[in-house]
Scaffold this motif. Structure first.
Motif, PDB file in Angstrom:
ATOM      1  N   UNK A 286       0.847  -1.176   0.000  1.00  0.00           N
ATOM      2  CA  UNK A 286       0.000   0.000   0.000  1.00  0.00           C
ATOM      3  C   UNK A 286       0.893   1.240   0.000  1.00  0.00           C
ATOM      4  N   UNK A 287       0.541   2.218  -0.831  1.00  0.00           N
ATOM      5  CA  UNK A 287       1.291   3.476  -0.842  1.00  0.00           C
ATOM      6  C   UNK A 287       0.381   4.570  -0.308  1.00  0.00           C
ATOM      7  N   UNK A 288       0.875   5.298   0.675  1.00  0.00           N
ATOM      8  CA  UNK A 288       0.136   6.439   1.209  1.00  0.00           C
ATOM      9  C   UNK A 288       0.796   7.696   0.672  1.00  0.00           C
ATOM     10  N   UNK A 289       0.030   8.481  -0.073  1.00  0.00           N
ATOM     11  CA  UNK A 289       0.589   9.653  -0.735  1.00  0.00           C
ATOM     12  C   UNK A 289      -0.018  10.923  -0.135  1.00  0.00           C
ATOM     13  N   UNK A 290       0.854  11.829   0.282  1.00  0.00           N
ATOM     14  CA  UNK A 290       0.412  13.142   0.754  1.00  0.00           C
ATOM     15  C   UNK A 290       0.790  14.172  -0.290  1.00  0.00           C
ATOM     16  N   UNK A 291      -0.175  14.951  -0.721  1.00  0.00           N
ATOM     17  CA  UNK A 291       0.102  16.001  -1.691  1.00  0.00           C
ATOM     18  C   UNK A 291      -0.262  17.340  -1.053  1.00  0.00           C
ATOM     19  N   UNK A 292       0.731  18.199  -0.950  1.00  0.00           N
ATOM     20  CA  UNK A 292       0.505  19.495  -0.301  1.00  0.00           C
ATOM     21  C   UNK A 292       0.978  20.617  -1.220  1.00  0.00           C
ATOM     22  N   UNK A 293       0.366  21.772  -1.060  1.00  0.00           N
ATOM     23  CA  UNK A 293       0.826  22.940  -1.808  1.00  0.00           C
ATOM     24  C   UNK A 293       2.211  23.316  -1.331  1.00  0.00           C
ATOM     25  N   UNK A 294       3.054  23.770  -2.247  1.00  0.00           N
ATOM     26  CA  UNK A 294       4.389  24.218  -1.847  1.00  0.00           C
ATOM     27  C   UNK A 294       4.272  25.426  -0.932  1.00  0.00           C
ATOM     28  N   UNK A 295       5.238  25.590  -0.033  1.00  0.00           N
ATOM     29  CA  UNK A 295       5.214  26.781   0.832  1.00  0.00           C
ATOM     30  C   UNK A 295       5.236  28.032  -0.042  1.00  0.00           C
ATOM     31  N   UNK A 296       4.422  28.997   0.292  1.00  0.00           N
ATOM     32  CA  UNK A 296       4.396  30.224  -0.488  1.00  0.00           C
ATOM     33  C   UNK A 296       3.269  30.267  -1.497  1.00  0.00           C
ATOM     34  N   UNK A 297       2.747  29.097  -1.872  1.00  0.00           N
ATOM     35  CA  UNK A 297       1.613  29.084  -2.799  1.00  0.00           C
ATOM     36  C   UNK A 297       0.343  29.387  -1.999  1.00  0.00           C
ATOM     37  N   UNK A 298      -0.446  30.323  -2.479  1.00  0.00           N
ATOM     38  CA  UNK A 298      -1.665  30.732  -1.787  1.00  0.00           C
ATOM     39  C   UNK A 298      -2.641  29.563  -1.686  1.00  0.00           C
ATOM     40  N   UNK A 299      -3.245  29.388  -0.514  1.00  0.00           N
ATOM     41  CA  UNK A 299      -4.165  28.274  -0.290  1.00  0.00           C
ATOM     42  C   UNK A 299      -5.530  28.812   0.132  1.00  0.00           C
ATOM     43  N   UNK A 300      -6.381  29.169  -0.832  1.00  0.00           N
ATOM     44  CA  UNK A 300      -7.678  29.764  -0.498  1.00  0.00           C
ATOM     45  C   UNK A 300      -8.583  28.808   0.275  1.00  0.00           C
ATOM     46  N   UNK A 301      -8.467  27.510  -0.007  1.00  0.00           N
ATOM     47  CA  UNK A 301      -9.286  26.530   0.694  1.00  0.00           C
ATOM     48  C   UNK A 301      -8.910  26.496   2.177  1.00  0.00           C
ATOM     49  N   UNK A 302      -7.590  26.540   2.438  1.00  0.00           N
ATOM     50  CA  UNK A 302      -7.128  26.589   3.820  1.00  0.00           C
ATOM     51  C   UNK A 302      -7.587  27.853   4.519  1.00  0.00           C
ATOM     52  N   UNK A 303      -7.511  28.974   3.817  1.00  0.00           N
ATOM     53  CA  UNK A 303      -7.968  30.247   4.383  1.00  0.00           C
ATOM     54  C   UNK A 303      -9.454  30.173   4.734  1.00  0.00           C
ATOM     55  N   UNK A 304     -10.247  29.555   3.844  1.00  0.00           N
ATOM     56  CA  UNK A 304     -11.687  29.426   4.093  1.00  0.00           C
ATOM     57  C   UNK A 304     -11.943  28.587   5.347  1.00  0.00           C
ATOM     58  N   UNK A 305     -11.165  27.510   5.503  1.00  0.00           N
ATOM     59  CA  UNK A 305     -11.315  26.670   6.695  1.00  0.00           C
ATOM     60  C   UNK A 305     -10.954  27.472   7.940  1.00  0.00           C
ATOM     61  N   UNK A 306      -9.851  28.235   7.873  1.00  0.00           N
ATOM     62  CA  UNK A 306      -9.418  29.032   9.026  1.00  0.00           C
ATOM     63  C   UNK A 306     -10.511  30.035   9.412  1.00  0.00           C
ATOM     64  N   UNK A 307     -11.117  30.699   8.420  1.00  0.00           N
ATOM     65  CA  UNK A 307     -12.197  31.639   8.716  1.00  0.00           C
ATOM     66  C   UNK A 307     -13.397  30.940   9.342  1.00  0.00           C
ATOM     67  N   UNK A 308     -13.758  29.785   8.782  1.00  0.00           N
ATOM     68  CA  UNK A 308     -14.909  29.054   9.315  1.00  0.00           C
ATOM     69  C   UNK A 308     -14.648  28.626  10.752  1.00  0.00           C
ATOM     70  N   UNK A 309     -13.411  28.197  11.058  1.00  0.00           N
ATOM     71  CA  UNK A 309     -13.081  27.792  12.431  1.00  0.00           C
ATOM     72  C   UNK A 309     -13.180  28.982  13.372  1.00  0.00           C
ATOM     73  N   UNK A 310     -12.688  30.139  12.928  1.00  0.00           N
ATOM     74  CA  UNK A 310     -12.774  31.339  13.757  1.00  0.00           C
ATOM     75  C   UNK A 310     -14.244  31.689  14.023  1.00  0.00           C
ATOM     76  N   UNK A 311     -15.079  31.585  12.975  1.00  0.00           N
ATOM     77  CA  UNK A 311     -16.509  31.874  13.147  1.00  0.00           C
ATOM     78  C   UNK A 311     -17.184  30.904  14.104  1.00  0.00           C
ATOM     79  N   UNK A 312     -16.668  29.675  14.164  1.00  0.00           N
ATOM     80  CA  UNK A 312     -17.233  28.685  15.082  1.00  0.00           C
ATOM     81  C   UNK A 312     -16.738  28.894  16.510  1.00  0.00           C
ATOM     82  N   UNK A 313     -15.823  29.824  16.707  1.00  0.00           N
ATOM     83  CA  UNK A 313     -15.362  30.125  18.059  1.00  0.00           C
ATOM     84  C   UNK A 313     -13.987  29.579  18.400  1.00  0.00           C
TER      85      UNK A 313
END
Lengths: 82, 82
Positions: free
Chosen positions: B2-29
């Motif tokens: 079995x191969x487990x593959x992690x694919x992540x954006x390179x550092x410095x590349x803008x991550x709008x999906x991550x930003x959206x999650x961060x905002x939603x978490x802040x809104x949840x308290x």
């Protein structure tokens, strides 16, 4: 503290995205790929200073926002900031 | 294997999906969530019987299909079938 969260579909839940990847791999000439499952991987940079509270809040985030616990499993791993 | 593959954006590349999650978490308290990065996690069930060839073909799959190497990094981990 950094929390690494893996969110995967529960076993038995149909994964059309994984199926599409498996088909694409076969078309590219990779033979014998039995199964592909796609999940999400989220890195959270948390303000908590101890592992236990970081793990607890990451778990809470998964339950309330990140994972759909009806069809998804999640796994939280806490690592020290690098 | 079995191969487990992690694919992540390179550092410095803008991550709008991550930003959206961060905002939603802040809104949840959830206060003080510094950064959230979202990536992909793919489990591949490969026919290869030794680790080296499984790792090689998983790497090849990442290069050719799974990851967009212009903006994404990938990491392959090989585990024995469970």
């Amino acid at each position: 503290m950094k929390a690494l969260v893996h969110i995967t579909l529960k076993p038995g839940v149909l994964d059309p995205q994984g199926k599409a990847i498996a088909n694409a791999l076969t078309n590219l000439g990779f033979q014998g790929v039995n199964e592909v499952r796609q999940g999400k991987y989220i890195e959270l940079d948390l303000p908590d200073s101890d592992r236990a509270s970081a793990a607890a809040s990451a778990k809470d985030m998964c339950e309330r926002l990140l994972a759909n616990t009806v069809i998804e499993d999640y796994r939280v791993e806490i690592v020290d900031q690098t």
